[in-house]
Design a protein around this motif. Structure first.
Motif, PDB file in Angstrom:
ATOM      1  N   HIS A   1     -58.600  -5.449 -44.890  1.00 20.87           N
ATOM      2  CA  HIS A   1     -57.769  -5.000 -46.091  1.00 20.87           C
ATOM      3  C   HIS A   1     -58.709  -4.303 -47.130  1.00 20.87           C
ATOM      4  O   HIS A   1     -58.431  -3.559 -48.180  1.00 20.87           O
ATOM      5  N   LEU A   2     -60.042  -4.973 -47.250  1.00 15.56           N
ATOM      6  CA  LEU A   2     -60.955  -4.520 -48.329  1.00 15.56           C
ATOM      7  C   LEU A   2     -62.284  -4.789 -47.735  1.00 15.56           C
ATOM      8  O   LEU A   2     -62.513  -5.435 -46.872  1.00 15.56           O
TER       9      LEU A   2
ATOM     10  N   GLU B   1     -51.044  -1.865 -52.002  1.00 20.25           N
ATOM     11  CA  GLU B   1     -52.075  -2.490 -51.343  1.00 20.25           C
ATOM     12  C   GLU B   1     -51.785  -3.408 -50.291  1.00 20.25           C
ATOM     13  O   GLU B   1     -52.493  -3.846 -49.319  1.00 20.25           O
TER      14      GLU B   1
ATOM     15  N   GLY C   1     -58.520  -4.178 -56.652  1.00 17.26           N
ATOM     16  CA  GLY C   1     -59.382  -3.251 -56.086  1.00 17.26           C
ATOM     17  C   GLY C   1     -60.752  -3.295 -55.849  1.00 17.26           C
ATOM     18  O   GLY C   1     -61.395  -2.293 -55.536  1.00 17.26           O
TER      19      GLY C   1
ATOM     20  N   SER D   1     -48.875  -0.213 -57.112  1.00 19.60           N
ATOM     21  CA  SER D   1     -50.244  -0.563 -56.743  1.00 19.60           C
ATOM     22  C   SER D   1     -50.243  -1.831 -55.891  1.00 19.60           C
ATOM     23  O   SER D   1     -50.850  -2.041 -54.788  1.00 19.60           O
TER      24      SER D   1
ATOM     25  N   ARG E   1     -57.896  -8.095 -53.989  1.00 19.19           N
ATOM     26  CA  ARG E   1     -56.935  -6.774 -53.354  1.00 19.19           C
ATOM     27  C   ARG E   1     -56.197  -6.694 -54.833  1.00 19.19           C
ATOM     28  O   ARG E   1     -55.910  -5.306 -54.918  1.00 19.19           O
TER      29      ARG E   1
END
Length: 709
Positions: free
Chosen positions: A318-319, A97, A289, A93, A286
């Protein structure tokens, strides 16, 4: 089970790293068989070693092991099976990410292994030929992972813009040393995450926390907007600014199926390393999540705050990053502005539902009238804080949550922001304490009715005019000093269940150009949120008439007045202006007033009531005191009557006896002198109340109504 499988994968990968270290140690021992037994190895360089260094070829990368590929394939195959079964493999993960390559992952594990197995500290010291070098260096990481130190592509994995360092997964220390001998360290938070810990690091605690609010708690209008925002962020990731509501961002992230990391921007900006901590907050989001909800963004932004906003804005690639705040986005805050969306304000019904949901969530007993919460126009987060505080006050008192505790909770949550620029008065009076005629009382009750029902009339019934005007209720109380203007404002606040905030002119008015307007903006903004009754005492000092511009002072004084006119238009709270000089108020303010009430001095009947109220029931009083005669012979305002009563009470207390008529007459004489009114001593020589006449004073008479202002 997920945590066990993730940890098993991490251990499998670290075992492969450990085997590489073992091969490197064996290769080094074979190359230098004489030095391995030297107890001082790594502490000195002798002539033989220096000659060997000069004549030997540079040490190349560790040769590959064919068997390692099979072991790696077995570890990753087990991870594939675990993921198909629903397990979360944290190392994978993390790599997905942050966009890590296979080499990045190997470098990370090489730097990580000494933190999980202390044997590798000494082994790294041996490989470095330096007992003090207990962590991996760039050169050693390249060697162990089969890369030539002169390989430019491999070296670039350690640059500040590469994923390992840009994502703050790897720190390169001792940057003043040659490139290959710079030390690598994995932050403790990354180690903890890989081992299964999802709690944010302690350095984030002062300003960041995960959201715990269920999405279902958001009001209906907010949920509808949140679904549209979620669709936008899913289709085209971008930074978003939602202004007007403090829960819409969390609701939007919940609609995306993401948790929210709440970042308090004011608290973050107080930290010494604000920009670096902002990067750590991005990393935390990040890792877990989550999306980020940052706010409130408002007011003047310092250069450091601008750097923080830039860091957070760049994270939007990124998010999901959602900024919140009460104001429109200012282009000066950041070079690249986010998409700004106005969130519709909560309706009274939605706000009431939030209050009741929070009260129910606290599992506390409630004893509140149905409309007790209607007066407080707070946002969802402030409602939550206020209810928690009210529940604690109720527990302290050993009873249910009542209006007093609710007010205390609201005051503790939002009231502190006003204290620098305004003085809080907790109302302790009611309509019975106000001595006025029926016409004035009726006007005051109409003012309270306007304040209580403005959301329905101006909102639900759409009676608000255009032009961006707010839902303010503004009144002017005019009349000479002591006629009860301030007391009437306190009675209005008590009737509405709100606190009264008296604006501190000394704190608001500033000698520097533009600062007065900024202070006034803070006052209005906080009063909007708190929904307190805002009192501008001696309002003619701020709301005076504009004048002809003869010099710069006149120009800037007129600007202050013009700003007040504009801000009053957009105000959503309750404002009361009091003045002794109504003619000095700018006519433009008069047009914007909802109610204007003129207070005049009390008549004889009202003065009798005032004397009775001021000489409290607990005050010992001589039976010979004739209040009716005092009211008849001495026309005074309520403020003067109260001052005389207090003076007489002090005189009596000093001699440990009851208040007499003589005490009251002496107090009246002193009050007249204080006010500059003519006093003839012979008129006060006979202190028998039956000899008093209206000739005891010389000066203007008064007529009208009162309270004790």
């Amino acid at each position: 089970m997920t945590a066990d499988e993730s940890l098993a994968h991490l251990r499998g990968r670290l075992a492969l790293t450990g085997q590489r270290v073992s091969r490197a140690v064996a290769e080094r021992a074979a190359r230098e068989p004489g030095r391995i037994a030297d107890p001082y190895r790594g502490l000195y360089i002798d002539d033989d070693l220096a000659n060997a260094l000069l004549t030997s070829a540079p040490r190349g990368p560790l040769p590959g092991d064919p068997a390692e590929r099979a072991r790696l394939a077995a570890v990753e195959e087990a991870a594939d099976r675990a993921e198909r079964a629903g397990a979360r493999i944290r190392l994978r993960s993390l790599a997905g990410e942050f966009g890590l390559t296979a080499l990045d992952t190997d470098i990370l594990l090489t730097a990580l292994i000494p933190d999980l197995d202390a044997r590798f500290e000494r082994l790294y010291g041996y490989l470095h030929d330096d007992v003090a070098a207990r962590r991996a260096t760039i050169g050693l990481a390249l060697e162990l992972n089969g890369r030539d130190p002169a390989d430019g592509a491999a070296r670039s994995r350690f640059s500040g813009t590469a994923p390992l360092r840009a994502g703050r997964l790897l720190e390169v220390e001792d940057t003043q040393r040659p490139f290959l001998t710079r030390v690598l360290r994995v932050p403790d938070r990354i180690t903890a995450y890989l081992l299964g810990d999802d709690q944010p690091g302690a350095e984030l605690a002062p300003f960041a926390r995960p959201s715990t609010r269920p999405a279902a708690e958001a009001p209906g209008t907010v949920r509808a907007l949140a679904r549209r925002v979620a669709a936008l962020l899913t289709a085209a990731p971008c930074a978003l600014h939602l202004h007007g509501n403090d829960t819409a961002g969390e609701s939007a992230l919940a609609a995306m199926g993401r948790p929210a990391l709440l970042v308090g921007l004011p608290a973050l900006l107080t930290q010494p390393r604000a920009a670096a901590l902002a990067e750590e907050a991005v990393r935390e989001a990040r890792l877990t999540g989550a999306g980020m909800v940052v706010g409130p963004v408002q007011g003047d932004i310092s250069p450091e705050a601008g750097r923080v906003l830039t860091v957070l804005m760049s994270a939007a690639s990124h998010l999901p990053v959602v900024f919140t705040g009460p104001d429109d986005w200012d282009s000066r805050w950041c070079a690249e502005p986010p998409l700004s969306v106005r969130v519709p304000p909560l309706t009274p019904a939605e706000r009431s539902a939030l209050w009741r949901a929070e009260l129910n969530g606290q599992a506390c007993t409630v004893d509140l009238p149905p409309d007790a919460m209607d007066a407080y126009r707070l946002g969802a987060e402030d409602i939550r804080r206020a209810v928690r505080t009210a529940a604690r006050y109720a527990a302290l008192d050993g009873g249910p949550v009542r209006p007093a505790q609710l007010r205390a909770g609201v005051r503790a949550t939002a009231g502190a922001r006003l204290r620098r620029l305004a003085r809080r008065v907790e109302p302790a009076v009611d309509w019975a304490d106000l001595v006025v005629d029926d016409a004035t009382r009726q006007l005051l009750r109409e003012l309270a009715t306007r304040a209580r029902h403005r959301d329905r009339v101006l909102g639900e019934w759409a009676m608000r005019p255009g032009g961006g005007r707010g839902r303010a209720v503004c009144a002017l109380f005019a009349g000479e000093s002591g006629t009860g203007k301030t007391l009437a404002a306190e009675v209005i606040a008590a009737d509405l269940g709100l606190d009264l905030y008296v604006v501190n002119l000394a704190g608001v008015v500033d000698k520097y150009i533009g600062e007065t307007e900024k202070n006034l903006q803070r006052v209005f903004d906080e009063a909007d949120a708190l929904n307190a009754v805002l009192l501008f005492d001696e309002a003619d000092a701020l709301f005076g008439k504009r004048s002809e511009v003869d010099d710069a002072h006149d120009r800037y004084a007129n600007i202050e007045t013009a700003y007040l006119l504009q801000r009053m238009e957009a105000f959503d709270g309750i404002a009361i202006l009091t003045t002794n000089l109504a003619a000095h108020i700018d006519p433009a303010f008069t047009r914007r007033l909802d109610v204007r009430i003129t207070f005049s001095a009390p008549d004889q009947t009202q003065r009798t009531v005032l004397w009775e109220r001021c000489l409290r029931p607990g005050l010992p009083r001589d039976p010979e005191v004739d209040l009716a005669r005092l009211a008849q012979d001495f026309p005074m305002t309520g403020g003067s009557i109260h001052a005389c009563a207090v003076t007489a009470a002090y005189r009596a207390a000093g001699e440990n006896r009851a208040v007499t008529m003589a005490d009251l007459l002496d107090a009246i004489r002193g009050e007249f002198r204080k006010l500059g009114r003519l006093v003839l001593e012979e008129d006060f020589r006979n202190r028998d109340s039956r000899a008093l006449t209206a000739s005891a004073f010389r000066g203007g008479t008064h007529a009208g109504t009162h309270g004790l202002g």
